[in-house]
Design an enzyme around this catalytic site. Structure first.
Site, mmCIF file in Angstrom:
data_model
loop_
_atom_site.group_PDB
_atom_site.id
_atom_site.type_symbol
_atom_site.label_atom_id
_atom_site.label_comp_id
_atom_site.label_asym_id
_atom_site.label_seq_id
_atom_site.Cartn_x
_atom_site.Cartn_y
_atom_site.Cartn_z
ATOM 1 N N GLU A 196 3.260 -15.527 -28.410
ATOM 2 C CA GLU A 196 2.856 -14.247 -27.814
ATOM 3 C C GLU A 196 3.801 -13.177 -28.352
ATOM 4 O OE1 GLU A 196 0.482 -12.715 -25.673
ATOM 5 O OE2 GLU A 196 1.755 -11.014 -26.235
ATOM 6 N N LYS A 237 -3.443 -2.032 -12.290
ATOM 7 C CA LYS A 237 -4.529 -1.114 -11.897
ATOM 8 C C LYS A 237 -4.833 -1.248 -10.414
ATOM 9 C CE LYS A 237 -8.362 -2.507 -11.414
ATOM 10 N NZ LYS A 237 -9.356 -2.851 -12.407
ATOM 11 N N HIS A 267 -21.329 -9.754 13.194
ATOM 12 C CA HIS A 267 -21.388 -8.404 13.760
ATOM 13 C C HIS A 267 -20.077 -8.031 14.452
ATOM 14 C CE1 HIS A 267 -23.421 -4.900 15.376
ATOM 15 N NE2 HIS A 267 -22.935 -5.196 16.573
#
Ligand code: NDP
Length: 452
Positions: free
Chosen positions: A35, A51, A435
């Site tokens: 990497e 983000k 609900h």
């Protein structure tokens, strides 16, 4: 032939790390991973994770307005960007360390260097070292695409948004996709005056028309100045900011210009073409369902293949590759009915077909509900939620589910399970409501609003 490694992975993002870990820890393979930047890739370092933390930060002014309506005596105060950024940096450091820890535990050898291919079984690091590998996996992701506009170098991309020295007073966001729309909302929430230029007729092209219209209307009501049919022709630095000229010849001034005009695969400079790996028009590495390229020892997963450019998809592709090649469990990553969410304010959650695509395929029924949810209604807000089901007339299956409103991203995950199981409209109807919730509206949609 003896190889140095069973698998050499290039790229330490979501797809590469998952493949390396499964191949090493569960497949018993000898694995190396190279990497060139930070471990974790776009998602962790300069994408989804930072983000989403910025989305959370930007929601507080709205929450405080709501809190006042609920009787709390609170004032918004001011946002300390550098304090937030410092905490963000520490969180990303922690996550990067966790990724490294995972790889180390799995026994993967990590090289913090760029790598390229020498031939079908050899890679070379930038320090000159060369290694052989039975299999090579390319998981190098993508990068922001900037169109060729005079002065575009004055703009930033999403990469730089997490490293800003200060928040601007006036920002222009160019583009109408995921990244542009999300950042427009984030900056708006953080108190920046935001204008968004989009060249097309409506932002979020590709999503259900009604859903993206709902998002755009709500973003405008929330303060984002969205200008559709507007494209930039030039940017110019002036003493007081960046002057941006649009194709209509109008010039406006901003302190920050963010270009979010798409992303392109990172396939160049890896030495692929001369090995016979096919590269598509957008620079994507062409692979089959097994993520295998035209060269049998070379595979590719994630954004570099430009299939569905989402972290969970890259992870599935990497995992399926490792299972197939190193665990003797052949399987392909599935790319149908992938749910996704746009973290605009309000959020958009979607799975399956848009009304437009479904109608082009077969006769459908469309069910929608638009309502002011209890929580914000009480606070005096005009915000409305959109719930929408697109249903096949012939099979009764729910072909698409689209939700705009608070918690849409959380909700759509479970709707995706139902759609994958082939749920019909009647299955939704038979499910008793929870609900009082927003989600209950999905199981109480009565008559179709359109049927054709
Ligand atoms: P998108 O493809 O979503 O959007 C690119 C935008 O830029 C479109 O509005 C496009 O316009 C516009 N555009 C392209 N070229 C030009 C040009 N030359 N001039 C002006 N405008 C232009 O890309 P993003 O960069 O927003 O995101 C990339 C990918 O990353 C997404 O597709 C998604 O897969 C992933 N992502 C996912 C997120 C999530 O899951 N929440 C968040 C962020 C990214 P037009 O519509 O006309 O083509």
């Amino acid at each position: 032939m003896d190889f140095d490694y069973d698998l050499f992975v290039i790229g330490g993002g979501s797809g590469g790390v998952r493949a390396a870990r499964i191949a090493a820890a569960e497949g018993g393979a000898k694995v190396a991973l190279a990497e060139e930047y930070r471990m974790g890739g776009t998602c962790v370092i300069r994408g989804c994770v930072p983000k989403k933390l910025m989305v959370y930060a930007s929601e507080y002014p709205g929450l405080m307005r709501e809190a006042r309506a609920y009787g709390w005596q609170v004032e918004p105060g001011t946002f300390d960007w550098l304090r937030f950024r410092g905490r963000l940096d520490r969180e990303l450091d922690r996550l990067e360390a966790a990724y490294r820890g995972t790889l180390a535990t799995a026994g993967v050898e990590v090289f913090d260097l760029r790598a390229k291919l020498v031939d079908a079984h050899r890679v070379q690091l930038t320090d000159g070292r060369r290694f052989t590998a039975r299999h090579i996996l390319i998981a190098t992701g993508g990068r922001p695409f900037l169109p060729d506009v005079p002065g575009v170098e004055l703009a930033v991309t999403s990469n730089e948004m997490f490293r800003l020295e200060a928040l601007p007073a006036r920002a222009l966001v160019v583009g109408g996709g995921f990244i542009a729309s999300e950042f427009a909302c984030i900056l708006n929430g953080l108190g920046v005056k935001v204008t968004q230029y989009y060249r097309g007729a409506q932002i979020l092209l590709g999503f259900d028309d009604e859903a993206r219209g709902h998002v755009a209307d709500a973003m405008r009501a929330g303060g984002v100045d969205i200008r559709c049919g507007t494209d930039v022709t030039a940017l110019e630095q002036i003493a007081t900011g960046i002057r941006v000229t649009s194709q209509a010849g109008v010039a406006e001034e901003f302190d920050l210009v963010l270009y979010a005009t798409g992303r392109v695969p990172n396939s160049a400079g890896l030495g692929l073409e001369r090995l016979g790996v096919e590269i598509g028009k957008r620079g994507e590495i062409v692979v089959d369902g097994w993520s295998q390229t035209a060269v049998p020892s070379i595979f590719a997963v994630g954004d570099v293949t430009d299939r569905i450019n989402l972290t969970p998809v890259a992870i599935r592709e990497g995992h399926a590759f490792a299972d197939t090649v190193f665990r003797g469990v052949p399987r392909q990553a599935e790319h149908d009915l992938v749910a996704s969410a746009v973290f605009t304010q309000p959020e958009l959650g979607t799975v399956g077909l848009s009304e437009e695509v479904a109608r082009a395929q077969e006769k459908i029924e469309v069910y929608t509900a638009r309502f002011r949810p209890m929580r914000s209604l009480f606070a005096g807000s005009e915000d409305r939620v959109l719930m929408k089901l697109v249903v096949s007339q012939a099979s009764r299956k729910v072909l698409g589910c689209h939700v705009v409103g608070p918690g849409a991203a959380e909700l759509i995950q479970l709707a995706a399970v139902a759609l994958r199981m082939g749920a019909t409209k009647e299955d939704f109807d038979r499910t008793v409501a929870v609900h009082p919730t927003i989600a209950e509206e999905l199981v109480t949609l009565r008559a179709p609003v359109r049927s054709d």
